[in-house]
Structure formats: structure tokens, C-alpha cells
Design a protein around this motif. Structure first.
Motif, short mmCIF file in Angstrom:
data_model
loop_
_atom_site.label_atom_id
_atom_site.label_comp_id
_atom_site.label_asym_id
_atom_site.label_seq_id
_atom_site.Cartn_x
_atom_site.Cartn_y
_atom_site.Cartn_z
N LEU A 237 33.07 40.98 46.69
CA LEU A 237 32.09 40.35 47.58
C LEU A 237 30.67 40.57 47.07
O LEU A 237 29.83 39.66 47.10
CB LEU A 237 32.22 40.90 49.00
CG LEU A 237 33.36 40.33 49.84
CD1 LEU A 237 33.43 41.03 51.18
CD2 LEU A 237 33.17 38.82 50.04
N VAL A 238 30.42 41.81 46.59
CA VAL A 238 29.07 42.13 46.09
C VAL A 238 28.75 41.29 44.86
O VAL A 238 27.69 40.64 44.77
CB VAL A 238 28.95 43.65 45.77
CG1 VAL A 238 27.63 43.95 45.08
CG2 VAL A 238 29.10 44.46 47.04
N VAL A 239 29.71 41.26 43.90
CA VAL A 239 29.47 40.50 42.65
C VAL A 239 29.24 39.01 42.97
O VAL A 239 28.27 38.40 42.51
CB VAL A 239 30.66 40.66 41.67
CG1 VAL A 239 30.50 39.73 40.47
CG2 VAL A 239 30.77 42.11 41.22
N LEU A 240 30.12 38.46 43.81
CA LEU A 240 30.01 37.04 44.14
C LEU A 240 28.71 36.74 44.89
O LEU A 240 28.03 35.73 44.62
CB LEU A 240 31.22 36.63 44.99
CG LEU A 240 31.57 35.16 45.06
CD1 LEU A 240 31.63 34.50 43.70
CD2 LEU A 240 32.89 34.96 45.80
N GLY A 241 28.34 37.63 45.81
CA GLY A 241 27.10 37.47 46.58
C GLY A 241 25.90 37.44 45.64
O GLY A 241 25.00 36.60 45.77
N LEU A 242 25.90 38.36 44.65
CA LEU A 242 24.78 38.40 43.69
C LEU A 242 24.72 37.12 42.86
O LEU A 242 23.64 36.58 42.60
CB LEU A 242 24.92 39.62 42.77
CG LEU A 242 24.64 40.97 43.42
CD1 LEU A 242 24.96 42.10 42.46
CD2 LEU A 242 23.18 41.06 43.88
N TRP A 243 25.90 36.62 42.49
CA TRP A 243 25.93 35.36 41.72
C TRP A 243 25.37 34.19 42.54
O TRP A 243 24.69 33.32 42.00
CB TRP A 243 27.36 35.06 41.25
CG TRP A 243 27.67 35.70 39.93
CD1 TRP A 243 28.44 36.81 39.72
CD2 TRP A 243 27.21 35.28 38.65
NE1 TRP A 243 28.48 37.12 38.39
CE2 TRP A 243 27.74 36.20 37.69
CE3 TRP A 243 26.40 34.25 38.19
CZ2 TRP A 243 27.48 36.09 36.34
CZ3 TRP A 243 26.15 34.15 36.83
CH2 TRP A 243 26.68 35.05 35.92
N CYS A 244 25.69 34.19 43.84
CA CYS A 244 25.18 33.11 44.71
C CYS A 244 23.64 33.16 44.76
O CYS A 244 22.98 32.12 44.68
CB CYS A 244 25.74 33.23 46.12
SG CYS A 244 27.46 32.77 46.25
#
Lengths: 267, 347
Positions: A237-244
């Protein structure tokens, strides 16, 4: 609130557009049914001689297959980049520029409309066949993991909308974006293990892939839904959130810089 | 309440008639396009060394429009009319110069700005072809933030005006071109815009549909006080609708004034058709007059406007049965208008 109603109505319009074509609805449901039937036959043969494959039981494997193919079917944002690119090149992108809406929001709402349509009909078809074949569907037992999987699915689909929107508006600068789209498609296939199984890569390479967003778009949510890889949920979730966040920044910068290059020719 | 607000808005528009709603100063737009020599060799060369040429679509344009005006933009293909409209709506950015529309810089693309205008392009649709017009109108209601009552009242007004009751619930793709244009206008005018930009709205329409569309536009301008900027190749549109015309050629303004005066200025000839009961073999014509068609019982003569009186006096001497005096053909007037622009360019 008023702002949200705009996008809700755009979403409704695209659901209505999908419903205009009855043959599409029927064939899409048949396609979902055919995939489940095919998987049931194939894995049925494989599991006739053994009880587990790579730690999956027959029902576990079918559950994973149904969830992952279902999520892949929902990820249909590839059309966004193509549509934006074509409209910039033929001058009809102006249609979006003159409306008092965020163009990115318009495309996101459009995507939600299309996805919701398929979600309803595919889910219906999948449930009927799960019942017919008496598949003992395996779901994660932890509500937290299920919540993470759900959130990751939404974020993943949103990221793909952002990415395709970004690639689409690159047409303002490069005029032709098919190379970018090819790179994206190959990267997605590589990172999700479609070209080469992830297990064949060295651990270091897989580690790098886990830093990329594509790993979290369909693969990890499918594993989480079927009760696997729970330890990766929060990190995902953290990685994906940062990518967004990063992608949104790239969209804003690109749009500001290259918007003035749009010449609306062709009409 | 909605009605009161609507009237107040109309009143404001009428009071604002002396204000410039559109203003440009030294506005220019230059396009850059790739030039490639013909053949495979040219394509390969272009891969390594790209050559560009610049095309100035609009040059140093000073232009203003007052609230409530109905202005026609005339010019041949490639004159810069559509480019000007695209700059005024913010679709494209100017290369240089100043531009202000309703107090906004259009290319900032502010939503507050976009809520106050509408654009209809004859060759481009805002409607969803597989859905009904009602579906698109509902979406526009939300996009423009219209309250339900305001939406229903405006929709009812245009449904009646366009006689479109039976068209709202059918798939747009099944409508005729004329019907579709009515629906395009309805969708564009739903939010009661202050300015309506129209780019070739009657293109491809038959005479009846064109006349209907012209009637609607006249009513919208007069009754609702909407400022309208119209580009059209059909001079009948311009002449019957626009009090003021701006002629553009090669990106420059070559005329800006009353439409009546424009046609007066370039309408140099009259065509006189005269028929006789008895055969008339020869007629004496004043200077400059040309016989276009001649039979013993009928003569068609083109004569300079200032000589038409003299011609009629002479023709009366032959005891004609009937005389018809017609204005110069509109196509010839247009040729002269554009031709003058060309000559200015050459000078």
C-alpha cells in the motif's frame, strides 16, 4: 460535493454507453464463463494426479485464477492513452478542454463507469459458475488483509488510469507515443510474471520489481484476497501510494508545460 | 426565484451592452509544421534532419466585441477564423499579443471562464452517439452545476424553440444532420452562456434546416442577450444574422464594420431581366453594361449599379412587358471581398 456529482454523472453516462450494446454484454459474460470453465477443466486434469501444485490446492488455485483474471479484466485503462493520443492528433481533444471539469477526473470517472459495468456483469457470471462447479472459494480470513487487498485494488486501478493518462498527454510533446505504450505493456507483463515466472528471477531482481507499482496492481491483490503474502500488504500500500503521488506530480508538470503545444488541428 | 435570477441576468447583459466582452490586441498565432521532401529519400532525410516551416495563422489582430452583439467572421479556408475562435475559447495558446474574454485569459482554462461560454463546431460533436440527447443533457446539467428547476425550465424553452420533443429520447446516431445540429445547440446553450462561439453551424445542412437554425440563433441573441460569434462560408448566414462582420484573410482583418455596408460596398452590379410582348432585335446599352442572355423576347443585362437607372430609362422606351432588377449574385460579392484581401496582401 457538487464537484463530485459531475464525475458521478460522467460515470453514469459511460455505464449507459456500455448498456447500449446488448451483444457486448452477452459476449462479455460468456467470455467470463468460458475462462472459468477452461480453468476448471485444465486444473482439474493437473490435480487428478496430485493434491497440491506449488503449495496450491485445486480450490486454492481456482480461487487465485478467478480473482486474478477478474482483476486483470477490470484493468482496462489502456484505452485511455490511445483515446487521448488519437484525440490530440485529430484535434477533438478540445471537447474535453472546453468543459468545466478536470480532464483527468473526466477520464477517471469514465474508467470507473466502464469498470463498474464489467464488475457487475462479470461478478454475476463468476458467482453463478462458482456455484455450478461447487468451487470452495478460498478467501483471506483477516479483515485487515481483505481491507488492504481491496484498497490496493482501487489504488492499483487508479494508478493505471494515471499512468495511461500521463502517457496519453505525452502526445502533446512527442506526437507519437506507441513506443511508450509498448514499453509500458512489456514492463507490466514482465513484472506481473506473464512473460517469465517471477520465481525464475534472482531474488535481487524480484526485489527491484517490488519497488515498481505493477506488482501491486493485480498480482499482489489476488494473492492477498486468496489468503497469501499477507506480510506484503502494508508495504504494498505504501509503495503504490507513493507511486500515485509521484505520477500525479508528473501529470501536473507535463500538462502545465506542454498544454500550450496543443494546436487543435484536424477539424 | 430561478425566473427572477434569469431576468436579472438578462438585464445585466442588456446594461453591459456597451462593454467589450471580448478584446484582443496584436494577437498572433504561428503554427510550426514539419516539411518533408517527397519519396523514400525525403522520409529518411527527415528522420535525421527535421525541417520545419512556420505558418502565421493570425497576425497582429486587434478585435473587440460588445456584449449582446452578433458578429460574423468571414474568410476563405485557412484565413485564420477557426484559429481565432480556438484562441478566444482557450483551446490553443496565442504566440503573442493580448487576449481577454469576459475578463479572463482564455488559455488559463479556468472553470469559471468555461462555465460562461459555449462552442459549437459543425464538424465536431459534443453528444454521445450511442445515447440519447436527454442523457447528454443530464450530464451537462451536473457539469455546469445547474439546479433541477433551472435545468427543466431551460430544457423546456429550447425543446419548444427547436420543436424537439420527439428527438430527445432517441439515439443521437439515428438523428439527421439538421436534427443533430439542433441537439448540439441545445446542449451548448443549456447553461445559458454569455458567449456562443459557432464554427460553421450550418455546414452540410439543407436550405430548410439552415433557415431553421438561423431562426433559432436570431431568437437566442435577441431574447436571451447571448453574444454570438459566427464563422460561416454561407454568406446567407452572415447577411441574415450578423449586424457586424469581420473579414479575415491570411490571418489579418481586412474589414470590420456593418454587414449591410460590407455588402453595399462590394455589391457593384445589378442584373436586369426584361421581357417583351414583341420581338426586340437590338437594345442600346449604357457604358459598362453587359448582355448576359439575349433572345428577341427576353434580355438579361448586368450593369454597374450607378448605371442601372440609365439602363431602365432606355429599356422603358421599348415598352417592356416585365422588368426584374436583382442584386449582384452573392458568390460574386464574396469573390470581390476576398479578392480585395489578396490585392492588399500583394501590395
Amino acid at each position: 460535493m457538487r464537484e463530485m456529482r459531475k464525475y458521478r454523472e460522467i460515470m453514469h453516462v459511460y455505464i449507459k454507453s456500455q448498456l447500449a450494446w446488448r451483444a457486448d454484454v452477452v459476449f462479455n459474460m460468456l467470455f467470463t464463463v468460458a475462462k472459468i470453465l477452461f480453468a476448471w477443466l485444465l486444473w482439474g486434469m493437473v490435480f487428478r494426479e496430485r493434491n497440491t501444485v506449488a503449495d496450491f490446492t485445486f480450490h486454492g488455485m481456482l480461487s487465485y485464477y478467478i480473482v486474478s483474471s477478474f482483476l486483470s479484466q477490470l484493468e482496462m485503462s489502456g484505452g485511455i492513452s490511445g483515446e487521448i493520443s488519437a484525440r490530440i492528433r485529430n484535434g477533438t481533444f478540445s471537447n474535453y478542454m472546453v468543459m468545466p471539469v478536470s480532464i483527468e477526473g473526466y477520464f477517471a470517472a469514465m474508467e470507473v463507469g466502464v469498470v463498474l459495468f464489467y464488475l457487475c456483469f462479470d461478478l454475476l457470471a463468476a458467482m453463478v459458475w462458482i456455484f455450478v462447479f461447487r468451487i470452495q472459494f478460498l478467501f483471506a480470513r483477516s479483515a485487515v488483509v481483505l481491507g488492504c487487498a481491496l484498497l490496493m485494488t482501487v489504488l492499483g486501478l487508479f494508478f493505471m488510469v494515471q499512468l495511461n493518462y500521463f502517457l496519453g498527454i505525452l502526445t502533446l510533446k512527442y506526437e507519437e507515443i506507441s513506443t511508450f505504450l509498448m514499453i509500458k505493456d512489456n514492463l507490466v507483463s514482465l513484472v506481473t510474471g506473464t512473460i517469465v515466472p517471477l520465481a525464475l528471477f534472482p531474488e535481487g531482481v524480484v526485489g527491484v520489481m517490488r519497488l515498481l507499482p505493477f506488482y501491486y496492481v493485480t498480482y499482489l491483490p489476488s494473492m492477498l484476497f486468496t489468503g497469501r503474502c499477507a506480510e506484503e500488504a502494508v508495504r504494498g500500500l505504501v509503495v503504490l501510494g507513493l507511486w500515485c503521488v509521484l505520477m500525479q506530480w508528473a501529470i501536473v508538470v507535463t500538462w502545465r508545460k506542454y498544454r500550450v503545444k496543443y494546436d487543435g488541428v484536424g477539424v | 426565484m430561478t425566473k427572477v435570477r434569469e431576468w436579472q441576468r438578462m438585464d445585466n447583459r442588456k446594461r453591459g451592452k456597451d462593454m467589450n466582452i471580448i478584446e484582443t490586441r496584436q494577437l498572433s498565432k504561428t503554427y510550426r509544421r514539419v516539411v518533408k521532401r517527397e519519396g523514400l529519400g525525403g522520409s529518411v532525410r527527415s528522420l535525421f534532419r527535421r525541417e520545419y516551416e512556420e505558418k502565421q495563422a493570425v497576425r497582429d489582430m486587434d478585435f473587440s466585441v460588445r456584449e449582446g452583439e452578433f458578429v460574423g467572421l468571414i474568410g476563405p479556408n485557412g484565413a485564420g477564423k477557426t484559429t481565432l475562435i480556438k484562441m478566444l475559447t482557450g483551446i490553443i495558446a496565442p504566440t503573442s499579443g493580448e487576449i481577454q474574454v469576459m475578463g479572463f485569459c482564455p488559455n488559463d482554462l479556468k472553470n469559471d471562464f468555461k462555465r460562461q461560454y459555449a462552442i459549437v463546431m459543425g464538424q465536431k460533436s459534443q453528444l454521445f452517439f450511442e445515447l440519447t440527447t436527454n442523457d447528454t443533457l443530464r450530464m451537462f446539467q451536473e457539469i455546469y452545476g445547474l439546479k433541477e428547476r433551472e435545468f427543466q425550465e431551460t430544457k423546456a424553452y429550447f425543446t419548444e424553440l427547436f420543436g424537439a420533443e420527439k428527438l430527445l429520447d432517441v439515439q443521437v446516431r439515428t438523428l439527421s444532420l439538421g436534427e443533430r445540429m439542433k441537439m448540439e445547440l441545445m446542449a451548448a446553450l443549456l447553461h445559458n452562456p454569455r458567449i456562443l462561439f459557432l464554427d460553421e453551424p450550418t455546414i452540410g445542412l439543407d436550405a430548410v434546416a439552415s433557415r431553421q437554425i438561423r431562426g433559432f440563433l436570431r431568437e437566442i441573441n435577441q431574447e436571451r442577450g447571448t453574444t454570438i460569434l459566427l464563422t460561416s462560408h454561407y454568406m446567407e448566414d452572415i447577411r441574415s444574422l450578423c449586424d457586424r462582420s469581420v473579414v479575415i484573410n491570411h490571418g489579418q482583418k481586412i474589414y470590420d464594420g456593418e454587414t449591410g455596408e460590407l455588402f453595399e460596398k462590394y455589391q457593384r452590379d445589378r442584373q436586369v431581366t426584361v421581357s417583351f410582348d414583341q420581338a426586340v432585335e437590338r437594345t442600346e446599352l449604357p457604358d459598362g453594361a453587359v448582355l448576359v442572355e439575349e433572345t428577341p423576347y427576353k434580355k438579361v443585362i448586368r450593369v454597374p449599379r450607378e448605371e442601372s437607372g440609365a439602363l431602365l430609362q432606355r429599356l422603358m422606351g421599348y415598352g417592356p412587358k416585365d422588368v426584374i432588377v436583382e442584386e449582384d449574385e452573392i458568390g460574386r460579392v464574396v469573390e470581390r471581398i476576398y479578392g480585395e484581401g489578396e490585392n492588399r496582401e500583394e501590395r
